[in-house]
Design a protein around this motif. Structure first.
Motif, PDB file in Angstrom:
ATOM      1  N   ALA A 186       0.807  -1.224   0.000  1.00 30.26           N
ATOM      2  CA  ALA A 186       0.000   0.000   0.000  1.00 30.26           C
ATOM      3  C   ALA A 186       0.839   1.273   0.000  1.00 30.26           C
ATOM      4  CB  ALA A 186      -0.943  -0.002   1.194  1.00 30.26           C
ATOM      5  N   THR A 187       1.851   1.375   0.857  1.00 29.16           N
ATOM      6  CA  THR A 187       2.588   2.633   1.011  1.00 29.16           C
ATOM      7  C   THR A 187       3.260   3.050  -0.295  1.00 29.16           C
ATOM      8  OG1 THR A 187       2.992   2.180   3.356  1.00 29.16           O
ATOM      9  CG2 THR A 187       4.423   3.803   2.273  1.00 29.16           C
ATOM     10  N   ARG A 188       3.964   2.121  -0.922  1.00 24.20           N
ATOM     11  CA  ARG A 188       4.653   2.466  -2.171  1.00 24.20           C
ATOM     12  C   ARG A 188       3.654   2.783  -3.282  1.00 24.20           C
ATOM     13  NH1 ARG A 188       6.516  -0.341  -6.701  1.00 24.20           N
ATOM     14  NH2 ARG A 188       8.130   0.820  -7.799  1.00 24.20           N
ATOM     15  N   THR A 189       2.550   2.042  -3.330  1.00 25.31           N
ATOM     16  CA  THR A 189       1.554   2.294  -4.373  1.00 25.31           C
ATOM     17  C   THR A 189       0.987   3.699  -4.244  1.00 25.31           C
ATOM     18  OG1 THR A 189       0.955  -0.055  -4.474  1.00 25.31           O
ATOM     19  CG2 THR A 189      -0.640   1.522  -5.343  1.00 25.31           C
ATOM     20  N   ARG A 190       0.596   4.083  -3.039  1.00 31.89           N
ATOM     21  CA  ARG A 190       0.022   5.417  -2.840  1.00 31.89           C
ATOM     22  C   ARG A 190       1.042   6.503  -3.171  1.00 31.89           C
ATOM     23  NH1 ARG A 190      -2.122   3.057   2.157  1.00 31.89           N
ATOM     24  NH2 ARG A 190      -4.298   2.471   1.800  1.00 31.89           N
ATOM     25  N   ALA A 191       2.296   6.325  -2.727  1.00 36.10           N
ATOM     26  CA  ALA A 191       3.319   7.337  -2.978  1.00 36.10           C
ATOM     27  C   ALA A 191       3.598   7.473  -4.472  1.00 36.10           C
ATOM     28  CB  ALA A 191       4.609   6.977  -2.232  1.00 36.10           C
ATOM     29  N   THR A 192       3.718   6.345  -5.164  1.00 36.43           N
ATOM     30  CA  THR A 192       4.024   6.372  -6.595  1.00 36.43           C
ATOM     31  C   THR A 192       2.900   7.022  -7.381  1.00 36.43           C
ATOM     32  OG1 THR A 192       5.359   4.357  -6.406  1.00 36.43           O
ATOM     33  CG2 THR A 192       4.585   4.944  -8.602  1.00 36.43           C
ATOM     34  N   LEU A 193       1.660   6.662  -7.072  1.00 36.81           N
ATOM     35  CA  LEU A 193       0.532   7.183  -7.837  1.00 36.81           C
ATOM     36  C   LEU A 193       0.210   8.633  -7.477  1.00 36.81           C
ATOM     37  CD1 LEU A 193      -1.877   4.143  -8.160  1.00 36.81           C
ATOM     38  CD2 LEU A 193       0.071   4.820  -9.533  1.00 36.81           C
TER      39      LEU A 193
END
Length: 393
Positions: free
Chosen positions: A148-155
């Motif tokens: 979740a954390t990387r997905t939210r940051a990337t998007l």
């Protein structure tokens, strides 16, 4: 050959008369060999501990399997245990034993076990369903923590960049890009840059910037992809700047968007197995598009189409022509591309929608590229998709 190497080769080869080691096993080694033999041995054989051939069989009862599960956890690391569990389900037909609560509590849960449980969902007795949901929830929560954390940051970064504007307000200026774009306007006498063009981006969090439709093939071969896609769907749905829709299909189409706040509900709303009608699923997705230029459609399928092939391709072409960013994933899992329809993959590539397998770690980057309308970061390992990689949206 050292004694340790002989021991290892003996465990690998299984003690058949032709293994050439002449090595007998005792104690823990004999017990480890017994656990391996129960799964990978031949149908008939001699005493395993004295170097004879292996004989297979866990027995068709929960107690014997539970004992074996305890043994392999004792002798092997967790990653190996999960592989052996999957092999036991596939090789020895132990799926029905997973319908017993005691068995579910004994296994080490992973994505593949979740896929097996979902395929057994309709046959699962009420006494087992609560335990099964607990097993699935643990795996899903672990995946969410990981992804979740990387997905939210990337998007979030991709949304900000995609919302870039040419006349930004002062606090919306992207100073790094503005300075880089205006270096040629540097005035040495004043030791400063006079920017002729300001680069900035709008505040993406203020409104919905992108619409994402995840269209997931729920045929049996796509089990791991369904699990990962459901988790990513829940993560995307938690972002206010993205409107997320999740659609699963076989020969019928089911919209599970209203369950995205709980991916476990999404997973138990699927029905793994059955046929495939990609054209029907894409027709539904197409009907849900209201802002083509701001929409990303992700089709996750092995492309074995049971519907109307030409209509499917026409729908993809029409969506792309209207401005939709269309992504085709043959799989969303750690295992790489499954068997897939190469003819359909090539046809989609010709339309500018390359089909390739994607790992969960790469998925945020794929989505970020689609949101920003730049070339997809297709992995080199996907080069076996018949030339599809030369075409990028």
């Amino acid at each position: 050959m050292t004694e340790e190497r002989l021991r290892r080769w003996r465990l690998v080869l299984g003690g058949d008369s032709a293994d050439g080691t002449g090595r007998a096993l005792e104690g823990k080694d004999a017990a480890m060999d017994g656990a391996l033999a129960a799964l990978y041995g031949s149908a008939q054989g001699k005493d395993r501990s004295t170097g004879g051939s292996r004989s297979a069989g866990l027995g068709a009862s929960a107690p014997s399997v539970a004992r074996w599960l305890g043994d392999i956890r004792t002798y092997f690391p967790s990653s190996v245990v999960q592989v052996m569990q999957r092999d036991a389900i596939d090789r020895l037909g132990l799926s029905t034993l997973l319908l017993e609560p005691e068995m579910l509590e004994a296994v080490d849960a992973d994505v593949h076990l979740v896929g097996t449980l979902l395929s057994l969902n309709k046959a699962m007795p009420e006494t087992t369903k609560e335990t099964a949901r607990a097993v699935v929830r643990k795996v899903v929560e672990d995946l969410e923590k990981k992804l979740a954390t990387r997905t939210r940051a990337t998007l979030t970064g991709a949304l900000d960049r995609s919302a870039r504007i040419s006349r930004p307000r002062h606090h919306d200026i992207d100073w790094n890009r503005t300075i880089a774009a205006n270096l040629k306007h540097y005035l040495p006498e004043y030791r400063t840059i006079v920017p002729e063009r300001l680069i900035g981006y709008g505040r993406a969090a203020q409104s919905v910037k992108k619409d994402v439709i995840l269209c997931i093939d729920q045929s049996g071969s796509m089990a791991a992809s369904v699990v990962y896609a459901s988790v990513f769907g829940a993560v995307l749905a938690s972002m206010h700047s993205i409107s997320t829709r999740l659609v699963v299909f076989d020969t019928a189409v089911v919209d599970l968007t209203d369950q995205l706040d709980d991916p476990v509900d999404v997973l138990f709303g699927t029905q793994l197995g059955g046929g495939t009608d990609i054209n029907r699923a894409l027709a539904y997705c197409q009907s849900q598009i209201s802002r083509p230029a701001e929409t990303v459609v992700v089709l996750i399928s092995d492309l074995y189409e049971g519907g109307i092939r030409d209509e499917m391709l026409k729908r993809v072409a029409a969506m792309k022509a209207s401005g939709v960013q269309f992504v085709t994933l043959l799989a969303l899992s750690d295992e790489g591309a499954p068997a897939y329809d190469r003819e359909h993959a090539a046809a989609l590539a010709a339309l500018g929608a390359p089909a390739f397998a994607c790992t969960p770690d790469l998925f945020p980057d794929i989505m970020a590229a689609a949101i920003e309308k730049r070339p997809l970061p297709i992995p080199d390992a996907a080069a076996d998709t018949g030339g599809a990689l030369t075409n990028r949206i």
